[in-house]
Design a protein around this motif. Structure first.
Motif, PDB file in Angstrom:
ATOM      1  N   LEU A 330     -28.404  56.442  21.676  1.00 24.15           N
ATOM      2  CA  LEU A 330     -27.132  55.822  21.327  1.00 24.15           C
ATOM      3  C   LEU A 330     -27.442  54.586  20.483  1.00 24.15           C
ATOM      4  O   LEU A 330     -28.290  53.771  20.852  1.00 24.15           O
ATOM      5  N   GLU A 331     -26.767  54.478  19.350  1.00 20.31           N
ATOM      6  CA  GLU A 331     -26.924  53.314  18.490  1.00 20.31           C
ATOM      7  C   GLU A 331     -25.600  52.580  18.369  1.00 20.31           C
ATOM      8  O   GLU A 331     -24.538  53.196  18.339  1.00 20.31           O
ATOM      9  N   TRP A 332     -25.698  51.266  18.302  1.00 17.15           N
ATOM     10  CA  TRP A 332     -24.530  50.418  18.096  1.00 17.15           C
ATOM     11  C   TRP A 332     -24.398  50.165  16.601  1.00 17.15           C
ATOM     12  O   TRP A 332     -25.325  49.661  15.958  1.00 17.15           O
ATOM     13  N   ARG A 333     -23.252  50.517  16.017  1.00 14.94           N
ATOM     14  CA  ARG A 333     -23.031  50.360  14.584  1.00 14.94           C
ATOM     15  C   ARG A 333     -21.743  49.585  14.334  1.00 14.94           C
ATOM     16  O   ARG A 333     -20.751  49.764  15.047  1.00 14.94           O
ATOM     17  N   VAL A 334     -21.765  48.743  13.320  1.00 12.64           N
ATOM     18  CA  VAL A 334     -20.549  48.062  12.862  1.00 12.64           C
ATOM     19  C   VAL A 334     -20.219  48.602  11.480  1.00 12.64           C
ATOM     20  O   VAL A 334     -21.033  48.498  10.553  1.00 12.64           O
ATOM     21  N   VAL A 335     -19.068  49.225  11.360  1.00 16.27           N
ATOM     22  CA  VAL A 335     -18.621  49.811  10.096  1.00 16.27           C
ATOM     23  C   VAL A 335     -17.268  49.217   9.757  1.00 16.27           C
ATOM     24  O   VAL A 335     -16.321  49.311  10.556  1.00 16.27           O
ATOM     25  N   ASP A 336     -17.201  48.570   8.600  1.00 11.29           N
ATOM     26  CA  ASP A 336     -15.954  47.941   8.152  1.00 11.29           C
ATOM     27  C   ASP A 336     -15.436  46.951   9.197  1.00 11.29           C
ATOM     28  O   ASP A 336     -14.237  46.858   9.448  1.00 11.29           O
ATOM     29  N   GLY A 337     -16.357  46.236   9.828  1.00  4.39           N
ATOM     30  CA  GLY A 337     -15.989  45.197  10.779  1.00  4.39           C
ATOM     31  C   GLY A 337     -15.708  45.671  12.188  1.00  4.39           C
ATOM     32  O   GLY A 337     -15.494  44.849  13.089  1.00  4.39           O
ATOM     33  N   ALA A 338     -15.700  46.981  12.425  1.00  2.00           N
ATOM     34  CA  ALA A 338     -15.370  47.523  13.748  1.00  2.00           C
ATOM     35  C   ALA A 338     -16.606  48.157  14.375  1.00  2.00           C
ATOM     36  O   ALA A 338     -17.482  48.682  13.683  1.00  2.00           O
ATOM     37  N   GLY A 339     -16.652  48.125  15.717  1.00  2.00           N
ATOM     38  CA  GLY A 339     -17.783  48.676  16.436  1.00  2.00           C
ATOM     39  C   GLY A 339     -17.648  50.171  16.688  1.00  2.00           C
ATOM     40  O   GLY A 339     -16.557  50.655  17.047  1.00  2.00           O
ATOM     41  N   PRO A 437     -21.369  59.978   5.608  1.00  2.00           N
ATOM     42  CA  PRO A 437     -20.157  59.940   6.438  1.00  2.00           C
ATOM     43  C   PRO A 437     -20.441  60.171   7.910  1.00  2.00           C
ATOM     44  O   PRO A 437     -19.634  59.793   8.759  1.00  2.00           O
ATOM     45  N   ALA A 438     -21.591  60.772   8.248  1.00  2.19           N
ATOM     46  CA  ALA A 438     -21.920  61.016   9.649  1.00  2.19           C
ATOM     47  C   ALA A 438     -22.352  59.753  10.381  1.00  2.19           C
ATOM     48  O   ALA A 438     -22.377  59.723  11.604  1.00  2.19           O
ATOM     49  N   THR A 439     -22.696  58.708   9.628  1.00  4.99           N
ATOM     50  CA  THR A 439     -23.122  57.458  10.249  1.00  4.99           C
ATOM     51  C   THR A 439     -22.385  56.244   9.707  1.00  4.99           C
ATOM     52  O   THR A 439     -22.379  55.187  10.342  1.00  4.99           O
ATOM     53  N   GLY A 440     -21.798  56.366   8.525  1.00  2.79           N
ATOM     54  CA  GLY A 440     -21.159  55.216   7.891  1.00  2.79           C
ATOM     55  C   GLY A 440     -22.141  54.283   7.227  1.00  2.79           C
ATOM     56  O   GLY A 440     -21.753  53.202   6.766  1.00  2.79           O
ATOM     57  N   ALA A 441     -23.403  54.657   7.158  1.00  2.00           N
ATOM     58  CA  ALA A 441     -24.445  53.778   6.642  1.00  2.00           C
ATOM     59  C   ALA A 441     -24.802  54.118   5.204  1.00  2.00           C
ATOM     60  O   ALA A 441     -24.646  55.259   4.756  1.00  2.00           O
ATOM     61  N   VAL A 442     -25.292  53.114   4.486  1.00  2.00           N
ATOM     62  CA  VAL A 442     -25.896  53.337   3.184  1.00  2.00           C
ATOM     63  C   VAL A 442     -27.289  53.905   3.424  1.00  2.00           C
ATOM     64  O   VAL A 442     -28.158  53.235   3.962  1.00  2.00           O
ATOM     65  N   VAL A 443     -27.513  55.158   3.052  1.00  2.00           N
ATOM     66  CA  VAL A 443     -28.792  55.807   3.322  1.00  2.00           C
ATOM     67  C   VAL A 443     -29.749  55.705   2.141  1.00  2.00           C
ATOM     68  O   VAL A 443     -30.941  55.970   2.291  1.00  2.00           O
ATOM     69  N   LYS A 444     -29.240  55.302   0.983  1.00  2.96           N
ATOM     70  CA  LYS A 444     -30.111  55.110  -0.179  1.00  2.96           C
ATOM     71  C   LYS A 444     -29.401  54.222  -1.183  1.00  2.96           C
ATOM     72  O   LYS A 444     -28.194  54.352  -1.393  1.00  2.96           O
ATOM     73  N   GLN A 445     -30.159  53.320  -1.782  1.00  3.09           N
ATOM     74  CA  GLN A 445     -29.660  52.481  -2.863  1.00  3.09           C
ATOM     75  C   GLN A 445     -30.691  52.483  -3.972  1.00  3.09           C
ATOM     76  O   GLN A 445     -31.871  52.215  -3.740  1.00  3.09           O
ATOM     77  N   VAL A 446     -30.271  52.821  -5.170  1.00  3.21           N
ATOM     78  CA  VAL A 446     -31.181  52.850  -6.314  1.00  3.21           C
ATOM     79  C   VAL A 446     -30.530  52.132  -7.491  1.00  3.21           C
ATOM     80  O   VAL A 446     -29.323  52.225  -7.700  1.00  3.21           O
ATOM     81  N   ASP A 447     -31.341  51.394  -8.240  1.00  5.27           N
ATOM     82  CA  ASP A 447     -30.867  50.792  -9.482  1.00  5.27           C
ATOM     83  C   ASP A 447     -31.573  51.468 -10.653  1.00  5.27           C
ATOM     84  O   ASP A 447     -32.326  52.436 -10.470  1.00  5.27           O
ATOM     85  N   GLY A 448     -31.347  50.974 -11.849  1.00  2.46           N
ATOM     86  CA  GLY A 448     -31.903  51.621 -13.028  1.00  2.46           C
ATOM     87  C   GLY A 448     -33.419  51.708 -13.006  1.00  2.46           C
ATOM     88  O   GLY A 448     -34.001  52.734 -13.379  1.00  2.46           O
TER      89      GLY A 448
END
Length: 510
Positions: A330-339, A437-448
């Motif tokens: 079980l993981e505790w996540r905050v998405v858009d300010g809500a737990g 969408p299954a976690t609400g998390a950013v799973v990858k971020q890439v720039d140029g």
């Protein structure tokens, strides 16, 4: 000028041909046996279902027991040696491992809430037996690191207990002395092959001891010199090849001696691929920070608070079980300010459950759900790189060139969830975010710059190009051919270097 280039190529080859031979040979080994790691699938499969009736202490009790003035940035409930354990992560804590400044983990008794300050050898054996039930164990020792645990991901978990399992694979388990968890496994096959695989490919003999602080520079400058060597070899090879007509020997190569001729011909045939392999390996180290753009990271959820998680963890586990979902973590996540609670089962499946008050959700009655709505996820994503705006949003149901899956044993391998939401922004760094969408998390971020690295390193070094990796064994044949060609060029260079350096008999006196 040409003579100086010939001499530079010769002496660089004498110094570096053995390194290049090791890189090409070990590259083939790493195609099939990666550096040991405990995958998420292996870890979850070994855990029992969390029991909501026997767990848990309140979140406030855990926060108080942690004894920290700041709130944690991560919280996970798992099982260690058959007992629930809460692991709190603090972003500004200094790790006790080698990587000072990494997040510190605080381990707590999940049921009673008391702090667990370290794991003894007996606790390590208990964790190992729970991880592999019915297998005899023997305790080895406590180490800061060994040849199979050099990953920076383990820095916050050191030191590590080593436990040998008496199974057919001769598995060695590594148990964190800080949290009590099994954090790595290494079979005899992995341990043996890594001596001629990752260990020499990444020049790990220079890790540890007096050269540890210099390891990165040693790899970078060795690879840089090898790149120059390969480039000069291509120039020399072209200059010395007679494209129109032949030499007196009838060959297009001027060399009569077989090893020299083979080195020349093989270099022309495989030189470009060998050069791309060595150069891309250099880029894997991000030399001189060329791929660091300074782009800010997405502003994901910060610290956790008890106010965001009004629903007790035990009640959350009971609701998940009633819905037919067997949560093993079980993981505790905050998405858009809500737990929210994020639950994971033994197959890597996930469920989300609202844990706190929201205007649109009654957490007292809300059932577990599989994923966030894409429209809401897009709205959330629009705030993560503020004030920059989204210029394109796409729901990916198939992998693209930057978000894709590889085999678990590879360096960047492991499953990646689909679908994901890909957001493109108008920031100066041309950033893209991938939200799950299954976690609400950013799973990858890439720039140029990181997208450029994907092609200059990922493609040229591993050839992880979808039309190829999806059509094995063609990928295998292509990769083996590249490495075999580079190995043959390097071995012929080793023979020539030995002939140049070996002592020569003095001429007989008359």
């Amino acid at each position: 000028m040409k003579r100086q280039i010939y001499l530079l190529h010769r002496w660089l080859g004498i110094v570096l041909c053995l390194f290049m031979a090791m890189w090409f040979f070990s590259g083939v080994v790493m195609m099939y046996v990666g550096y040991p790691k405990l995958t998420q699938a292996e870890r979850l499969a070994a855990l029992p279902e969390l029991d909501g009736t026997a767990c848990c202490a309140s979140l406030q009790r855990w926060l108080d027991s942690a004894g920290r003035s700041e709130a944690p940035t991560a919280l996970r409930l798992t099982t260690v040696a058959g007992q629930p354990r809460a692991l709190l992560g603090y972003a500004n804590g200094a790790s006790h491992g080698k990587g000072g400044g990494r997040a510190e983990l605080v381990a707590l008794d999940g049921a009673e809430g008391g702090r667990v300050d370290g794991a003894t050898p007996a606790a390590a054996l208990a964790a190992a037996r729970a991880f592999m039930p019915g297998v005899a164990t023997s305790y080895l020792d406590l180490v800061a690191e060994d040849p199979y645990t050099l990953s920076k991901a383990l820095d916050g978990l050191r030191p590590l207990h080593r436990v040998q399992m008496d199974d057919e694979a001769e598995t060695r388990l590594y148990v964190s002395a800080r949290t009590g968890e099994v954090v790595r496994d290494a079979s005899a096959v992995e341990r043996d092959w890594n001596w001629v695989g990752s260990w020499i490919h990444w020049l790990y003999p220079f890790r540890g001891g007096a050269t540890d602080a210099l390891w990165s520079d040693i790899v970078i400058y060795t690879a840089l010199a090898a790149t120059v060597l390969a480039l000069l070899g291509m120039l020399v090879g072209v200059w010395r090849w007679r494209f129109s007509g032949t030499f007196r020997s009838g060959s297009h190569s001027p060399y009569r001696e077989p090893w020299m001729r083979w080195h020349h011909v093989l270099g022309l045939v495989f030189g470009t691929l060998a050069l791309s392999f060595i150069f891309s390996g250099l880029l894997s180290m991000n030399p001189f920070k060329v791929f660091d753009s300074g782009a800010p990271k997405a502003a994901q959820a910060g610290r956790l608070s008890a106010a965001q998680f009004a629903l007790p963890a035990g009640e959350a586990l009971r609701r998940l079980a009633a819905s037919g979902f067997a949560a093993r973590e079980l993981e505790w996540r905050v998405v858009d300010g809500a737990g929210y609670y994020l639950a994971l089962d033994g197959q890597g499946g996930t469920r989300l459950l609202a844990a706190g008050a929201r205007a649109d959700v009654d957490f007292n009655t809300a059932p577990p759900f599989a994923a966030f709505d894409m429209a809401r996820l897009r709205q959330l994503g629009g705030t993560l790189l503020a004030p920059h705006r989204i210029v394109a949003a796409d729901v990916l149901r198939q992998y693209d060139s930057y978000y894709y899956s590889r085999e678990a044993h590879t360096m960047t391998g492991g499953p990646r969830h689909l679908p994901v939401l890909r957001l493109k922004f108008d920031d100066p760094h041309d950033s893209w975010l991938y939200l799950d969408p299954a976690t609400g998390a950013v799973v990858k971020q890439v720039d140029g710059r990181q997208r450029a690295k994907r092609w200059l390193f990922g493609l040229l070094h591993s050839w992880d190009w979808a039309p190829l990796i999806e059509r094995r064994p063609w990928w295998d044949l292509w990769m083996v051919a590249i490495n075999a060609g580079g190995l043959l060029v390097s071995v012929s260079g080793i023979v020539l270097a030995w002939r140049r350096l070996r002592p020569r008999a003095a001429p007989a006196r008359t």
